[in-house]
Design an enzyme around this catalytic site. Sequence first.
Site, mmCIF file in Angstrom:
data_model
loop_
_atom_site.group_PDB
_atom_site.id
_atom_site.type_symbol
_atom_site.label_atom_id
_atom_site.label_comp_id
_atom_site.label_asym_id
_atom_site.label_seq_id
_atom_site.Cartn_x
_atom_site.Cartn_y
_atom_site.Cartn_z
ATOM 1 N N GLY A 24 0.889 -1.370 -0.068
ATOM 2 C CA GLY A 24 -0.028 0.132 -0.098
ATOM 3 C C GLY A 24 0.740 1.409 -0.014
ATOM 4 N N GLU A 25 0.292 2.257 -0.292
ATOM 5 C CA GLU A 25 0.868 3.823 -0.109
ATOM 6 C C GLU A 25 1.677 3.915 1.215
ATOM 7 O OE1 GLU A 25 0.858 5.679 -2.606
ATOM 8 O OE2 GLU A 25 -0.401 4.581 -3.791
ATOM 9 N N PRO A 26 2.564 4.650 1.108
ATOM 10 C CA PRO A 26 3.217 4.936 2.718
ATOM 11 C C PRO A 26 2.461 5.700 3.444
ATOM 12 C CG PRO A 26 4.418 5.723 0.562
ATOM 13 C CD PRO A 26 3.217 5.249 0.012
ATOM 14 N N GLY A 27 2.721 5.443 4.827
ATOM 15 C CA GLY A 27 1.912 6.244 5.678
ATOM 16 C C GLY A 27 0.442 5.941 6.173
ATOM 17 N N GLY A 66 -0.159 2.954 7.742
ATOM 18 C CA GLY A 66 -0.322 2.285 8.966
ATOM 19 C C GLY A 66 0.156 0.646 8.955
ATOM 20 N N LYS A 67 1.099 0.668 7.859
ATOM 21 C CA LYS A 67 1.566 -0.890 7.862
ATOM 22 C C LYS A 67 2.572 -1.211 8.782
ATOM 23 C CE LYS A 67 3.531 -0.311 3.603
ATOM 24 N NZ LYS A 67 2.853 1.144 3.356
ATOM 25 N N SER A 68 3.426 -0.385 9.254
ATOM 26 C CA SER A 68 4.237 -0.649 10.510
ATOM 27 C C SER A 68 3.441 -0.920 11.548
ATOM 28 C CB SER A 68 5.185 0.271 10.525
ATOM 29 O OG SER A 68 4.883 1.625 10.713
ATOM 30 N N SER A 103 -4.353 14.281 -19.221
ATOM 31 C CA SER A 103 -5.378 14.851 -18.765
ATOM 32 C C SER A 103 -5.173 16.319 -19.546
ATOM 33 C CB SER A 103 -5.004 15.271 -17.209
ATOM 34 O OG SER A 103 -3.664 15.861 -17.069
ATOM 35 N N LYS A 139 -5.345 21.265 -9.481
ATOM 36 C CA LYS A 139 -5.295 22.089 -10.470
ATOM 37 C C LYS A 139 -6.140 23.191 -10.634
ATOM 38 C CE LYS A 139 -4.518 17.732 -13.540
ATOM 39 N NZ LYS A 139 -5.029 16.950 -14.525
#
Length: 657
Positions: A57-60, A62-64, A531, A574
């Site tokens: 998953g994305e950093p930050g 809650g994995k750790s 885009s 944007k």
Amino acid sequence: MDAKDDDVEEWVSNLGIKSTKEIEVPKLLFNQVIGQEHAGEVIKKAAMQKRHVLLIGEPGTGKSMLAQSMVDFLPKEDLEDILCFPNPEDSNKPKIKTFPAGKGKEILRQYQIKAEREKKDRSKSLLFIVLSIILLGAILAIYLWISGLQGTAIEILFLAIIGAAFLYIIMAMNPAARMERAMVPKLLVGHNPNDKPPFIDSTGAHSGALLGDVRHDPFQSGGLETPAHERVEAGNMQKADKGVLFIDEINLLRPEDQQALLSAMQEKRFAISGQSERSAGAMVQTEPVPCDFVLVAAGNLDAIRNMHPALRSRIRGYGYEVYMNDTMEDSDDNRKKVVQFIAQEIAKDKKIPPFDSGAITEILKEAQKRAGRKGRLTLRLRELGGLVRVAGDIAVTNKQVIVTADDVNQARSLSKPVEQQIADRAIEVKKLYKMFTGSGSAIGKVNGLAVMGSSDMSDFTGVVMPIVAEITQAQHPHNGMVYATGKLGEIAKEAVQNVSAVIKKISGKNVADVDIHIQFIGTYEGVEGDSASVSIATAVISSLESIPVDQTVAMTGSLSVRGDVLPVGGVTAKVEAAIDTGLSKVIVPASNFNDIILDEAHKDKIQIIPATRIEDVLENALITGPEKDKFLQKIKDLVNPASDIKKPVQRRGTNVA
């Protein structure tokens, strides 16, 4: 109360709290993880059954924290002390023995006491022998002195002292004299009887730190060498025995280390040997050392591609794979979790004051904004925690006892990511050199919008990206080409080709005899994504038809080959870029309209126009006049009326969380 039906200010007011000081922080680490219910259930099951887990998953997100909380659910097992003993038969093959937790230290103490006792006994014997030699020499010297042989007496006494000293040195340097220390085992892994299962974070560890190592000994002969078993060092795998071994960015481990990790997972034992072939420890290899751990491997999505296939297969076959959430529903319960998160960050930091209701409101708005979608809250909580700490630091600097909404708003400016700072300077440069004017009109020139940053960032940074188009006579008759410059990536190049189909359909002209030149101005870092499709189409059509484009308008949106305006990412960033640049209108995909969440600094500063079809874009971007009316009528004649979609009503940017 449904959070979707209330604005944030009213919702926070209905909580009835004055500050985060009134929010209770859960004692159990597992309950401090926000928005990862599915992953939490998997972690519980994996812990109780001692299964390995891969968290992607994305950093930050809650994995750790989830990995660390796993030790609270591991089945009760007796921890073990691991001791390394010398091997009398082969000094390079130290023996490994395990004992109940706490027992290893007692055994080590007993060996040390025994070694000290033997050392003292040997010292006493040596001292007795030395003193005896000196005493005998003194007696003989006295006798000779009395006998009148004074010269001989002095020589005898001198020889006795020299002999005693020489004997002392010889016996002291005898390798057998250090046998007491050599026979004392080494405690590799020690625990106390009531210790919790270990949690070992081995992220970024080198081979020796992960697998164990044997220290180099520069004195390898002459009786000066350090015994092999004393040079053995336990690795994180051995330290994690009966506990959890956590490795973030698992794909960064060397393939050889991943293979060794796989072997340890299979055998639950792994021998320690020297990791450097140039070290004296390369010749040393212990008996297999227990390492019965639960592996929690983590990483971003690219970690899967670079993992050792056999290691991943082992986790899949004997454990779980989990993809972490990066957003959660904007519900009453989840808003309360964000408020709990703020209180947790304050408690962890221990250096910032509590947040009042106004500051809580601003953090909740930021959580909505960073989610990038209407009705969602971000779970990229590390960056959100950074905003909490910066706001707290501002309050501390101002000697305040509580953090207010003004502090959070100031923190937004101070905690801008590098990409936003680069974008701010880029906008200043573009204004200075008039790369875009923000006023008047121009043929073939459009203020496109783009975002800077990477997938590792929870929030995007918007920037204005001028796009110009020019039509020239084809270099090769009946073989017109489309040229696009500006360091375009593969997706951007494909988007240009798709736009070409729309242009041919809408213009109704034969473009085979012209070359279409498209330039992305100031895109030194390159352009990727589709885009800018509507911007390209508008610039080219303006140039083909010689109809000016309103330079107070900015736009973003993907474009299908049939002329539909499709949603894009980073739409809020944007729109903010268009506002910061001083533009008056911005055209966005209608499907993205509800995703725009503006803060107080950008509220009601620009007219936001949703578009469903390319015709909607052209109607709002091209300057009003006979040429425009004639062209739009031609489009209506070319496009099947049955497929027309009702024109969206223009709205102003008041969709503020």
